[in-house]
Scaffold this motif. Structure first.
Motif, mmCIF file in Angstrom:
data_model
loop_
_atom_site.group_PDB
_atom_site.id
_atom_site.type_symbol
_atom_site.label_atom_id
_atom_site.label_comp_id
_atom_site.label_asym_id
_atom_site.label_seq_id
_atom_site.Cartn_x
_atom_site.Cartn_y
_atom_site.Cartn_z
ATOM 1 N N LEU A 4 1.007 -1.148 0.071
ATOM 2 C CA LEU A 4 -0.070 -0.019 -0.059
ATOM 3 C C LEU A 4 0.832 1.246 0.053
ATOM 4 O O LEU A 4 1.821 1.344 0.767
ATOM 5 N N VAL A 5 0.672 2.299 -0.930
ATOM 6 C CA VAL A 5 1.284 3.214 -1.146
ATOM 7 C C VAL A 5 0.415 4.657 -1.010
ATOM 8 O O VAL A 5 -0.534 4.723 -1.739
ATOM 9 N N GLU A 6 0.832 5.089 0.130
ATOM 10 C CA GLU A 6 -0.131 6.520 0.151
ATOM 11 C C GLU A 6 0.598 7.745 -0.395
ATOM 12 O O GLU A 6 1.820 7.812 -0.673
ATOM 13 N N SER A 7 -0.225 8.751 -0.758
ATOM 14 C CA SER A 7 0.224 10.040 -1.317
ATOM 15 C C SER A 7 -0.909 11.027 -1.095
ATOM 16 O O SER A 7 -1.839 10.905 -0.721
ATOM 17 N N GLY A 8 -0.340 12.482 -1.300
ATOM 18 C CA GLY A 8 -1.365 13.295 -1.023
ATOM 19 C C GLY A 8 -1.081 14.201 0.235
ATOM 20 O O GLY A 8 -1.749 15.330 0.148
ATOM 21 N N GLY A 9 -0.380 13.816 1.040
ATOM 22 C CA GLY A 9 -0.255 14.609 2.322
ATOM 23 C C GLY A 9 0.452 15.920 1.986
ATOM 24 O O GLY A 9 1.101 15.997 0.974
ATOM 25 N N GLY A 10 0.772 16.753 3.026
ATOM 26 C CA GLY A 10 1.206 18.067 2.861
ATOM 27 C C GLY A 10 1.038 19.024 3.986
ATOM 28 O O GLY A 10 0.311 18.773 4.961
ATOM 29 N N LEU A 11 1.408 20.291 3.815
ATOM 30 C CA LEU A 11 1.098 21.549 4.516
ATOM 31 C C LEU A 11 0.030 22.146 3.957
ATOM 32 O O LEU A 11 -0.112 22.639 2.986
ATOM 33 N N VAL A 12 -1.108 22.542 5.003
ATOM 34 C CA VAL A 12 -2.263 23.285 4.545
ATOM 35 C C VAL A 12 -2.577 23.880 5.772
ATOM 36 O O VAL A 12 -2.498 23.515 6.794
ATOM 37 N N GLN A 13 -3.162 24.903 5.501
ATOM 38 C CA GLN A 13 -3.830 26.081 6.668
ATOM 39 C C GLN A 13 -5.001 25.467 7.336
ATOM 40 O O GLN A 13 -5.760 24.726 6.538
ATOM 41 N N ALA A 14 -5.415 25.628 8.265
ATOM 42 C CA ALA A 14 -6.536 25.384 9.012
ATOM 43 C C ALA A 14 -7.619 25.859 8.344
ATOM 44 O O ALA A 14 -7.798 27.058 7.641
ATOM 45 N N GLY A 15 -8.586 25.156 8.026
ATOM 46 C CA GLY A 15 -9.816 25.082 7.157
ATOM 47 C C GLY A 15 -9.651 24.908 5.811
ATOM 48 O O GLY A 15 -10.556 24.730 5.259
ATOM 49 N N GLY A 16 -8.500 24.490 5.422
ATOM 50 C CA GLY A 16 -8.144 23.816 4.228
ATOM 51 C C GLY A 16 -8.617 22.784 3.864
ATOM 52 O O GLY A 16 -8.945 21.896 4.881
ATOM 53 N N SER A 17 -8.099 21.869 2.797
ATOM 54 C CA SER A 17 -8.474 20.563 2.393
ATOM 55 C C SER A 17 -7.309 19.908 1.624
ATOM 56 O O SER A 17 -6.422 20.504 0.980
ATOM 57 N N LEU A 18 -7.489 18.576 1.902
ATOM 58 C CA LEU A 18 -6.338 17.528 1.033
ATOM 59 C C LEU A 18 -7.103 16.656 0.626
ATOM 60 O O LEU A 18 -8.073 16.077 1.441
ATOM 61 N N ARG A 19 -6.483 15.871 -0.209
ATOM 62 C CA ARG A 19 -7.196 14.716 -0.845
ATOM 63 C C ARG A 19 -5.887 13.633 -0.610
ATOM 64 O O ARG A 19 -4.916 13.600 -1.505
ATOM 65 N N LEU A 20 -6.000 12.325 -0.034
ATOM 66 C CA LEU A 20 -5.023 11.541 0.257
ATOM 67 C C LEU A 20 -5.508 10.266 -0.669
ATOM 68 O O LEU A 20 -6.563 9.888 -0.923
ATOM 69 N N SER A 21 -4.472 9.723 -1.117
ATOM 70 C CA SER A 21 -4.728 8.334 -2.056
ATOM 71 C C SER A 21 -3.814 7.389 -1.409
ATOM 72 O O SER A 21 -2.860 7.645 -0.762
ATOM 73 N N CYS A 22 -4.567 5.995 -1.701
ATOM 74 C CA CYS A 22 -3.639 4.851 -1.278
ATOM 75 C C CYS A 22 -3.964 3.873 -2.454
ATOM 76 O O CYS A 22 -4.943 3.541 -2.762
ATOM 77 N N ALA A 23 -2.685 3.706 -3.144
ATOM 78 C CA ALA A 23 -2.901 2.718 -4.349
ATOM 79 C C ALA A 23 -2.076 1.378 -3.665
ATOM 80 O O ALA A 23 -1.171 1.377 -2.962
ATOM 81 N N ALA A 24 -3.113 0.447 -4.012
ATOM 82 C CA ALA A 24 -2.793 -1.044 -3.705
ATOM 83 C C ALA A 24 -2.011 -1.949 -4.865
ATOM 84 O O ALA A 24 -2.423 -1.452 -5.874
ATOM 85 N N SER A 25 -1.067 -2.730 -4.554
ATOM 86 C CA SER A 25 -0.578 -3.613 -5.822
ATOM 87 C C SER A 25 -0.190 -4.956 -4.915
ATOM 88 O O SER A 25 -0.310 -5.128 -3.802
ATOM 89 N N GLY A 26 -0.018 -6.245 -5.740
ATOM 90 C CA GLY A 26 0.370 -7.465 -5.071
ATOM 91 C C GLY A 26 -0.917 -8.185 -5.391
ATOM 92 O O GLY A 26 -0.624 -9.209 -5.758
ATOM 93 N N GLU A 27 -2.006 -7.990 -5.143
ATOM 94 C CA GLU A 27 -3.271 -8.504 -5.369
ATOM 95 C C GLU A 27 -4.407 -7.685 -5.264
ATOM 96 O O GLU A 27 -4.336 -6.615 -4.667
ATOM 97 N N THR A 28 -5.538 -8.122 -5.977
ATOM 98 C CA THR A 28 -6.750 -6.855 -5.986
ATOM 99 C C THR A 28 -7.367 -7.018 -4.474
ATOM 100 O O THR A 28 -7.349 -8.175 -3.785
ATOM 101 N N LEU A 29 -7.967 -5.728 -4.008
ATOM 102 C CA LEU A 29 -8.506 -5.828 -2.724
ATOM 103 C C LEU A 29 -9.754 -5.301 -2.950
ATOM 104 O O LEU A 29 -10.098 -4.708 -1.825
ATOM 105 N N GLN A 30 -10.230 -5.628 -4.021
ATOM 106 C CA GLN A 30 -11.694 -5.055 -4.186
ATOM 107 C C GLN A 30 -12.804 -5.540 -3.293
ATOM 108 O O GLN A 30 -13.933 -5.091 -3.141
#
Length: 126
Positions: A4-30
């Motif tokens: 599992l590999v996460e991405s999308g983190g960072g620095l944001v001001q209070a009240g702001g938004s972020l979108r995190l993603s998690c990509a899976a590999s190796g086998e399907t997790l559906q």
């Protein structure tokens, strides 16, 4: 071996938004439950949101109405849309997946998940 590999983190001001993603590999997790947890420095890892194979969701009380978890089973990616972020939500955010398919409900315990990503830092400034 599931990765599992996460991405999308960072620095944001209070009240702001972020979108995190998690990509899976190796086998399907559906058909497996997936979730997001967070861990602030010096504190334990806590549940944020979970999504089951049937798209049922569960949220930690304080994020309801602000965070949305979703998944794209075709691409084996899970997302966490975070709005109205607050400084006390600064933490490393971890993606997790269960090894067991067809769970009855979206689960919120650390012990319910078998695979973990390396985490992505989210910092919310005041």
């Amino acid at each position: 071996q599931v990765q599992l590999v996460e991405s999308g983190g960072g620095l944001v001001q209070a009240g702001g938004s972020l979108r995190l993603s998690c990509a899976a590999s190796g086998e399907t997790l559906q058909y497996n439950g997936m979730a997001w947890f967070r861990q602030a420095s010096g504190k334990e890892r806590n549940f944020v949101a979970a999504i089951n194979w049937d798209l049922a969701t569960a949220y930690e009380e304080s994020v309801k109405g602000r965070f949305t978890i979703s998944r794209n089973n075709t691409k084996d990616i899970v997302y966490l849309q975070m709005n109205s972020l607050q400084p006390d939500e600064t933490a490393v955010y971890y993606c997790a997946a269960s090894r067991r398919p067809y769970s009855l409900y979206a689960q919120s315990g650390v012990g319910d998940y078998d695979y973990w990503g390396q985490g992505t830092q989210v910092t919310v400034s005041s």
